[in-house]
Design a protein around this motif. Structure first.
Motif, mmCIF file in Angstrom:
data_model
loop_
_atom_site.group_PDB
_atom_site.id
_atom_site.type_symbol
_atom_site.label_atom_id
_atom_site.label_comp_id
_atom_site.label_asym_id
_atom_site.label_seq_id
_atom_site.Cartn_x
_atom_site.Cartn_y
_atom_site.Cartn_z
ATOM 1 N N LEU A 117 39.716 46.698 34.721
ATOM 2 C CA LEU A 117 40.512 46.725 35.958
ATOM 3 C C LEU A 117 41.471 45.534 35.998
ATOM 4 C CD1 LEU A 117 40.723 48.203 38.745
ATOM 5 C CD2 LEU A 117 39.133 46.522 39.624
ATOM 6 N N ILE A 158 47.209 53.887 44.429
ATOM 7 C CA ILE A 158 48.623 53.470 44.292
ATOM 8 C C ILE A 158 49.432 54.602 43.650
ATOM 9 C CG2 ILE A 158 50.158 51.866 43.041
ATOM 10 C CD1 ILE A 158 47.937 49.756 43.330
ATOM 11 N N TYR A 159 48.758 55.328 42.768
ATOM 12 C CA TYR A 159 49.468 56.389 42.030
ATOM 13 C C TYR A 159 49.385 57.705 42.792
ATOM 14 C CZ TYR A 159 49.251 52.881 38.410
ATOM 15 O OH TYR A 159 49.376 51.714 37.703
ATOM 16 N N LEU A 160 50.516 58.127 43.298
ATOM 17 C CA LEU A 160 50.528 59.336 44.126
ATOM 18 C C LEU A 160 50.699 60.602 43.298
ATOM 19 C CD1 LEU A 160 52.662 58.138 47.172
ATOM 20 C CD2 LEU A 160 50.196 58.039 46.856
ATOM 21 N N VAL A 173 38.732 41.216 43.429
ATOM 22 C CA VAL A 173 38.148 42.199 42.498
ATOM 23 C C VAL A 173 36.644 41.975 42.392
ATOM 24 C CG1 VAL A 173 38.048 42.919 40.061
ATOM 25 C CG2 VAL A 173 40.261 42.626 41.176
ATOM 26 N N ILE A 228 39.141 45.020 45.824
ATOM 27 C CA ILE A 228 40.063 45.776 44.958
ATOM 28 C C ILE A 228 39.209 46.409 43.868
ATOM 29 C CG2 ILE A 228 42.008 45.644 43.356
ATOM 30 C CD1 ILE A 228 42.971 43.158 44.827
ATOM 31 N N ASP A 229 39.147 47.723 43.873
ATOM 32 C CA ASP A 229 38.382 48.412 42.824
ATOM 33 C C ASP A 229 39.224 49.560 42.246
ATOM 34 O OD1 ASP A 229 38.373 50.236 44.858
ATOM 35 O OD2 ASP A 229 36.211 50.219 45.187
ATOM 36 N N ASN A 230 38.589 50.357 41.422
ATOM 37 C CA ASN A 230 39.329 51.450 40.772
ATOM 38 C C ASN A 230 39.943 52.419 41.776
ATOM 39 O OD1 ASN A 230 39.242 51.023 37.961
ATOM 40 N ND2 ASN A 230 37.037 51.423 38.009
ATOM 41 N N GLN A 240 54.760 55.077 38.930
ATOM 42 C CA GLN A 240 54.434 56.501 39.147
ATOM 43 C C GLN A 240 54.878 57.317 37.937
ATOM 44 O OE1 GLN A 240 52.825 57.362 42.096
ATOM 45 N NE2 GLN A 240 52.998 55.181 42.470
ATOM 46 N N VAL A 243 43.384 37.297 43.594
ATOM 47 C CA VAL A 243 43.198 38.668 43.097
ATOM 48 C C VAL A 243 41.848 38.809 42.392
ATOM 49 C CG1 VAL A 243 44.090 40.384 41.461
ATOM 50 C CG2 VAL A 243 45.659 39.187 42.964
ATOM 51 N N VAL A 244 41.509 37.816 41.563
ATOM 52 C CA VAL A 244 40.234 37.877 40.827
ATOM 53 C C VAL A 244 39.063 37.875 41.815
ATOM 54 C CG1 VAL A 244 38.739 36.667 39.181
ATOM 55 C CG2 VAL A 244 41.181 36.844 38.732
ATOM 56 N N LEU A 276 48.805 30.337 40.161
ATOM 57 C CA LEU A 276 47.360 30.117 39.957
ATOM 58 C C LEU A 276 46.588 30.604 41.183
ATOM 59 C CD1 LEU A 276 47.176 26.585 38.281
ATOM 60 C CD2 LEU A 276 46.151 28.662 37.400
ATOM 61 N N ILE A 296 43.150 50.982 43.132
ATOM 62 C CA ILE A 296 44.217 51.065 42.124
ATOM 63 C C ILE A 296 44.704 52.502 41.978
ATOM 64 C CG2 ILE A 296 44.782 50.715 39.659
ATOM 65 C CD1 ILE A 296 44.509 48.069 41.227
ATOM 66 N N ILE A 355 47.612 32.853 43.436
ATOM 67 C CA ILE A 355 47.707 34.328 43.523
ATOM 68 C C ILE A 355 46.686 34.972 42.575
ATOM 69 C CG2 ILE A 355 49.203 36.331 43.063
ATOM 70 C CD1 ILE A 355 51.595 34.528 43.901
ATOM 71 N N ALA A 356 46.657 34.465 41.334
ATOM 72 C CA ALA A 356 45.724 35.024 40.346
ATOM 73 C C ALA A 356 44.281 34.842 40.815
ATOM 74 C CB ALA A 356 45.945 34.362 38.991
ATOM 75 N N ILE A 399 47.788 35.052 33.320
ATOM 76 C CA ILE A 399 46.502 34.392 33.633
ATOM 77 C C ILE A 399 45.370 35.426 33.634
ATOM 78 C CG2 ILE A 399 45.209 33.165 35.436
ATOM 79 C CD1 ILE A 399 47.936 31.956 36.344
ATOM 80 N N ILE A 400 45.584 36.529 34.379
ATOM 81 C CA ILE A 400 44.515 37.524 34.548
ATOM 82 C C ILE A 400 44.178 38.214 33.223
ATOM 83 C CG2 ILE A 400 43.921 39.696 35.734
ATOM 84 C CD1 ILE A 400 45.505 38.587 38.146
#
Lengths: 57, 439
Positions: free
Chosen positions: B375, A52-54, A39, A44-46, B32, A35-36, A29, A49, A31-32, B165-166
């Motif tokens: 998101l 993260i993807y290389l 955001v 934490i935005d687009n 990835q 994160v919320v 709870l 995120i 952690i969630a 949850i999210i």
């Protein structure tokens, strides 16, 4: 006798595991919620995120 | 779900760290792959097919610059329509082929191999879910997971819960109540029904009370968590405990790897499939994995049914106390044994699902913009799920599954299979309408 002792041991273990699960629920709870909040604050935005993807097309 | 390590025990963190880092790395690597192969290359296949079609019909293809300009302009127009309120749904960014790929299609009149590869991976549903689960299971049962990494891989599994949850950011209360109500009916009929049938069948077959109580709770409701909750109530022996857990894990593992393909074979609507796995699969991690494997819409439905189901754990424990403790005591004239309903509910209720309800309420109050909703509900949920699935895959050990055994194995396995078949027929007969979550 030995069986009874083992059953008692299992009972104690089950109780311990269940209280660990309860604490785990509080942890997830938290952690969630963190994160919320991040955001909603825009930490934490687009962009974060997608960084993260290389490998991208 | 969290049986094995205590996430909140700081003294255990150093022990968990190496395995947890491995799960993070594994999740990152597979994401990835998922983004590039199952996402980009799959979209590339669709776009390449569109470009190829007129060429095969003998029409003159556009030069690359004109093709690119045409795509950008049509996106711009769609955006203007959306901003003017003429379109409800925000247009997604167009997939524009790279110059070298576009020219390859023009020259060879064929789709580049990498796009075909992406399409095949998508067809076989080899998304990040499948790769993490199958890959993890393969690693665990071939080269093995060193003991130094094991606590961390177990600690990664509960990371599915923040995802659950999210995901609440995606729902309106009307959807939760609509799907939750029918989910409630499914849970009462199939889940509690299985629990009661196993208890009665076990009595008839003169099977051990402890074992049947465990099996009923595990097979009927919520796999390992319910079995752990019920074990002390029914005075389960350690052997019973391992038999029950083995049966639950074996059924769950088989279901996890077969249900997505059965769903495709039967051409099940995502919402119908979600309702089915939500009812039939016994363990949250396996259920969420099987639903995510099938698609986002399936996950949205399965999540609500699952929340209703795990909310039933206290009721199952109450049933076990009544059936195995209070009732037999009353039969021999002992009236001292009583049900302390509130105490059981307080102790056994999985409180993390309250977080899901808070998220639904925040979404209902328009706390999240459409961008934030996407998101949270897609990108961030995916990351949490990937970490959790890495842990789940690395913990599917054939040795654990072999522990399933004894006469109760047959009863438990048959009951779970019959429940899955009946639940499938039931949800198919109802159709997607009542199970669909608006996005």
């Amino acid at each position: 006798m030995q069986e009874e002792a083992r059953t008692k041991e299992l009972e104690a273990k089950a109780q311990k595991t269940f209280s660990a699960e309860r604490r785990e629920d509080y942890a997830v709870l938290l952690i969630a919620a963190l994160v919320v909040i991040l955001v909603l604050l825009g930490v934490i935005d687009n962009k974060v995120i997608s960084s993260i993807y290389l490998i991208k097309y | 779900m969290g049986v094995g390590v205590d996430l909140t025990d700081v003294r255990q963190w150093p022990k968990m760290l190496p395995g947890f880092i491995v799960c993070l790395l594994l999740a990152w690597l597979v994401l990835q792959y998922d983004k590039y192969v199952v996402g980009d290359l799959h979209r590339g296949y669709g776009e390449a097919s569109k470009v190829l079609k007129p060429i095969k019909e003998g029409k003159e293809p556009l030069p690359y610059e004109d093709y690119k300009k045409q795509k950008e302009e049509s996106y711009k127009k769609a955006m203007e329509k959306y901003q003017a309120g003429l379109e409800k749904k925000k247009p997604s960014k167009p997939f524009i082929l790279k110059k070298e790929d576009y020219e390859f299609i023009l020259q060879n009149k064929a789709i580049p191999g990498k796009f075909t590869f992406g399409e095949r991976m998508n067809q076989f549903q080899l998304t990040y879910v499948a790769v993490l689960l199958l890959g993890g299971m393969l690693i665990r049962n071939t080269v093995g997971v060193p003991s130094v990494l094991q606590p961390g891989t177990v600690a990664a599994r509960p990371f599915i819960k923040p995802g659950i949850i999210i995901l609440g950011a995606y729902y309106m209360w009307s959807d939760v109540l609509k799907v939750g109500l029918i989910g409630f009916v499914l849970v009462v009929i199939f889940v509690l029904g299985t629990q009661i049938v196993i208890s009665l069948w076990g009595k008839k077959a003169k099977a051990d009370d402890g074992l049947m109580g465990l099996m009923g709770a595990g097979v009927g409701v919520c796999g390992v968590s319910a079995a752990v909750a019920v074990a002390p109530v029914v005075n389960a022996k350690p052997r019973d405990f391992f038999y029950a857990i083995g049966t639950i894990l074996l059924f769950g593992t088989i279901a996890l790897f077969t249900f997505p393909y059965i769903g495709k074979l039967l051409n099940l609507h995502q919402a119908v499939y979600g309702a089915w796995v939500g009812t039939a699969i016994l363990n949250t991690a396996q259920l969420v994995a099987a639903a995510t494997w099938y698609g986002h819409e399936a996950l949205l439905t399965a999540n609500v049914v699952n929340i209703v189901r795990i909310g039933f754990i206290p009721i199952v424990v109450l049933w076990c106390i009544y059936y195995y403790v209070v009732r037999p005591a009353r039969q021999v004239g002992d009236v001292t044994q009583r049900l302390n309903t509130w105490q059981v509910i307080k102790e056994k209720f999985p409180i993390f699902i309250l977080g899901f309800f808070i998220m639904v309420t925040l979404n209902e109050l328009k706390f999240f913009s459409p961008e934030v909703r996407d998101l949270l509900g897609r990108d961030i949920v995916k990351i949490f799920m990937a970490i959790g699935f890495a842990g789940v895959g690395l913990n599917i050990a054939f040795d654990d599954l072999k522990k399933a055994g004894g006469s109760a194995f047959a009863i438990g396995f048959i009951a779970a299979t019959v429940k899955a078949i009946l639940a499938l027929l039931f949800v198919m007969a109802i159709g997607p309408g009542p199970f669909t979550i608006k996005q």
